[in-house]
Scaffold this motif. Structure first.
Motif, short mmCIF file in Angstrom:
data_model
loop_
_atom_site.label_atom_id
_atom_site.label_comp_id
_atom_site.label_asym_id
_atom_site.label_seq_id
_atom_site.Cartn_x
_atom_site.Cartn_y
_atom_site.Cartn_z
N SER B 306 13.52 -18.34 -12.92
CA SER B 306 13.66 -19.35 -11.87
C SER B 306 13.54 -18.74 -10.48
CB SER B 306 15.02 -20.05 -12.01
OG SER B 306 15.38 -20.66 -10.78
N VAL B 309 16.86 -19.16 -8.61
CA VAL B 309 17.90 -18.21 -9.02
C VAL B 309 17.57 -16.83 -8.46
CG1 VAL B 309 18.95 -17.01 -10.99
CG2 VAL B 309 18.54 -19.49 -11.11
N TRP B 320 25.73 -20.91 -8.43
CA TRP B 320 25.72 -21.22 -9.86
C TRP B 320 24.97 -22.52 -10.14
CZ3 TRP B 320 27.49 -25.89 -11.12
CH2 TRP B 320 28.29 -26.53 -10.17
N GLY B 321 24.85 -23.39 -9.15
CA GLY B 321 24.15 -24.65 -9.36
C GLY B 321 22.71 -24.43 -9.78
N ARG B 322 22.10 -23.41 -9.20
CA ARG B 322 20.71 -23.12 -9.57
C ARG B 322 20.62 -22.58 -10.99
NH1 ARG B 322 18.27 -20.37 -4.04
NH2 ARG B 322 18.72 -22.14 -2.68
N ALA B 324 22.70 -23.44 -13.44
CA ALA B 324 22.86 -24.63 -14.28
C ALA B 324 21.57 -25.44 -14.31
CB ALA B 324 24.02 -25.48 -13.76
N GLY B 325 20.95 -25.57 -13.14
CA GLY B 325 19.72 -26.34 -13.05
C GLY B 325 18.62 -25.74 -13.91
N ALA B 327 19.02 -23.73 -16.53
CA ALA B 327 19.40 -23.88 -17.95
C ALA B 327 19.02 -25.28 -18.44
CB ALA B 327 20.90 -23.64 -18.13
N GLY B 328 19.21 -26.26 -17.57
CA GLY B 328 18.98 -27.65 -17.96
C GLY B 328 17.54 -28.00 -18.24
N ARG B 329 16.62 -27.26 -17.64
CA ARG B 329 15.22 -27.63 -17.81
C ARG B 329 14.48 -26.72 -18.78
NH1 ARG B 329 11.92 -24.13 -15.01
NH2 ARG B 329 12.96 -22.92 -13.43
#
Lengths: 413, 413
Positions: B306, B309, B320-322, B324-325, B327-329
């Protein structure tokens, strides 16, 4: 020839729509951060959302809302906090936001849609939002679309708006759109934030189908940095205020409407790509000769998303090898001995053979493309023919500059 | 405890191997650019190659060679020109290179393997290569591995080498490896350039299986910039000179050999990630709690790749939001309400809820991680638990810095 004309305005150009954008204090910067899009009558509503497993509360909320009832009166958008990764509390905040707006507008909470953009993991600043609802509603205006477009921006450099007009059965039908997005944009997912309004009369099912097809060819073909947002949402409202006969099945009128919807989405998608974080130019990748359209779109996306291609364009370096390399790894079968690659008018490779080409000329093409008028002459055109079938597709992206790193290295801290 | 020890040396540590690296004049810079790896006896040979549709001539050449005969005596590697996208002429150059080396070594051309790295679309400078073959062969030495490791480098900052030793049936067995790679590295494809030598005796089929499995867990889990080379190749030679009994099926000895092969590949893969263009630190992403190992590896790769990231890590920003983002995609289903994210010893998210954490402390962790000793204490550890199953996997990457853009914006011009 396009069957419509560009007109002044944006989401408030179609009949029966108002909008507003204010500073509610959600952003530390003091920039506008709360938007409202409002239809005077209940409008048919279609939505396309991120496919990420990590989603903002508003995305789950709106998906449920639209499944239960595919219509809406208002869309509330906050910028500053994404309200994603905020757990149960984030969900409660979304529900409360919709209820507050519904009370203020004196309509059902089930007619409210929501969108958020900003820092992932941060809850919406609810105290500021609560206090912002009343002034936001008071600001609603028939020409408020531009303010709404500005209040949804985060790292965007410019607001992104468009309005088109066509005729259906002799009556004018208008469509408008606004969007935000820059960073965290990736194909094959729904989209960034975009809002389309229209005063056509159209059936729910047809409107959703049109929006999904338009998204495939436009927003899903935009890539800035390979990341997909937790918050990607696209809404399209159609309120029927043009008083044309309802379009309920495909035919000339439906085709006209879908073409206009696709044009609005394409304009907004390109504007988002051009405004990619740190970008100095727009890249348009046209792929032909693929086994089918889907494959062509995949190859175009992969080239548009290649960090090496993007860096080369930033360096004004006609490095066709990186284009060929990206095409090759897109997961689409083709014979490399049929490959054709063009940069502007320069043919760099034909029949899989690298050609001698005017390297300074091609580099100059890149330099000039990047210095032209914004979104008009600042497009670098890369054409690739796979020589395999008749599938074609286009993708848009931007170059990769030092500024991308600078912007993203210190966004939260 | 590992069942082996690290020893001095590299590909020439195992018995019966020699190597050489010289400056043949292929690179404009005058740096070493021609390498030779040589086994005194015919060695079992396994290979893993790029899956791109656009491949260098040497890749197609070697794939065919190994399908016809899974053994080899020598590997010729040139740097400077990738010989990819060079059509029929590129193929002829590859064939001629193998023939020239075979003549010089007085062996069959069918015992020669080839690899190229450098600018895509450029043919090998054959005049220089022809003149380089004799001095290259004359330079072959029992301690020539380091020179070979240097002559395969392009934008690499440091050579990447390792050697391990174990015991099988009471006799020492050695394995060595060298690799190059930095830029154009992406998971799910074969690899960059890497060469492994071993003096174990092993059957052809088992050796190829071991190499394929090791690649999945190591080289395919490395990402620098999302691009995959046209030239990615990994070769492993085993010449049996340790005089141990031949390993022909899985069992304790085979497991020991495969573990050592995986360790060699992991060391080289991490070294490549750490040496990513412009990188200031290594990122190690450990994913647990996935539906299966394959899913875990996919999530780890997506986070490691990413751009957001990577930019955040460069900015020493515990965003950490990035994570999580990303991981989600990744295309893996999980419930975001079970998500756990750790950065070093800092728990940033638990049960899908963002936690209050010591932000300056976490930022300091990132700063310190990046300033430690090369490949020992310069690793940023990100741990993600999906809370879904027992699958686990690791990926490696590097941060995204200004220098990445600088290096890639002017590589050919």
């Amino acid at each position: 020839m396009a069957d419509w004309q560009v007109i002044e305005g944006n989401i408030t150009a179609p009949k029966g729509f108002k909008a507003a954008g204010i500073t509610a204090g959600l952003k530390p910067s003091g920039s506008p951060d709360l938007s409202l899009i409002y239809s005077e009558t209940e409008a048919i509503a279609a939505g396309v959302f991120t496919t990420s497993q990590v989603r903002a509360a508003c995305v789950d909320y709106c998906r449920q809302r639209l499944q239960a009832k595919a219509s809406a009166r208002a869309i509330l958008v906050n910028s500053g906090q994404a309200n994603a990764g905020t757990g149960k509390q984030g969900w409660d905040d979304a529900v409360e936001s919709a209820q507050l707006l519904a009370q203020g507008l004196n309509i059902s909470p089930e007619s409210i849609l929501l969108a958020s953009t900003g820092v992932i993991g941060q809850r919406i600043k609810m105290e500021q939002l609560r206090q912002g609802i009343t002034p936001l509603i008071q600001s609603l205006a028939p020409n408020g679309g531009d303010k709404a477009a500005r209040a949804i921006m985060t790292t965007d450099l410019v607001p992104k708006t468009i309005a088109l007009e066509t005729e259906i059965d002799g009556r004018p039908v208008r469509m408008g759109g606004i969007a935000k997005g820059s960073g965290m944009i990736h194909p094959n997912m729904a989209t960034m934030l975009a809002f389309v309004t229209c005063d056509a009369a159209v059936s729910t099912a047809l409107w959703q189908q049109m929006l999904s097809r338009a998204t495939q060819k436009t927003f899903n073909q935009v890539t800035v940095d390979g990341d997909t947002s937790t918050n990607d949402s696209l809404f399209a409202l159609a309120n029927g205020e043009s008083r044309t006969a309802a379009i309920t099945e495909m035919g000339p009128n439906a085709e006209k409407l879908e073409a206009m919807l696709t044009a609005v989405c394409q304009h907004l998608a390109k504007a988002i790509a051009r405004d990619g974080e740190g970008a100095t130019c727009l890249m348009e990748i046209q792929v032909t000769g693929a086994p089918d359209d889907q494959s062509a779109r995949a190859v175009a996306r992969t080239i548009a998303g290649s960090s090496l291609v993007k860096s080369a364009v930033f360096g004004r370096d006609p490095n066709w090898g990186r284009i060929a390399g990206a095409a090759g790894r897109a997961g689409v079968k083709f014979d490399q001995n049929n490959l054709l690659i063009k940069l502007g008018n320069y043919v760099l490779m034909d029949q899989g053979q690298p050609l001698e080409f005017d390297r300074p000329g091609a580099s100059n093409y890149l330099k000039q493309a990047a210095s032209g008028a914004y979104l008009e002459q600042d497009t670098v055109l890369i054409q690739v023919d796979l020589g395999t079938g008749s599938g074609q597709g286009t993708a848009w992206g931007c170059d990769l500059s030092y500024d991308y790193v600078r912007i993203n290295a210190d966004y939260t801290t």
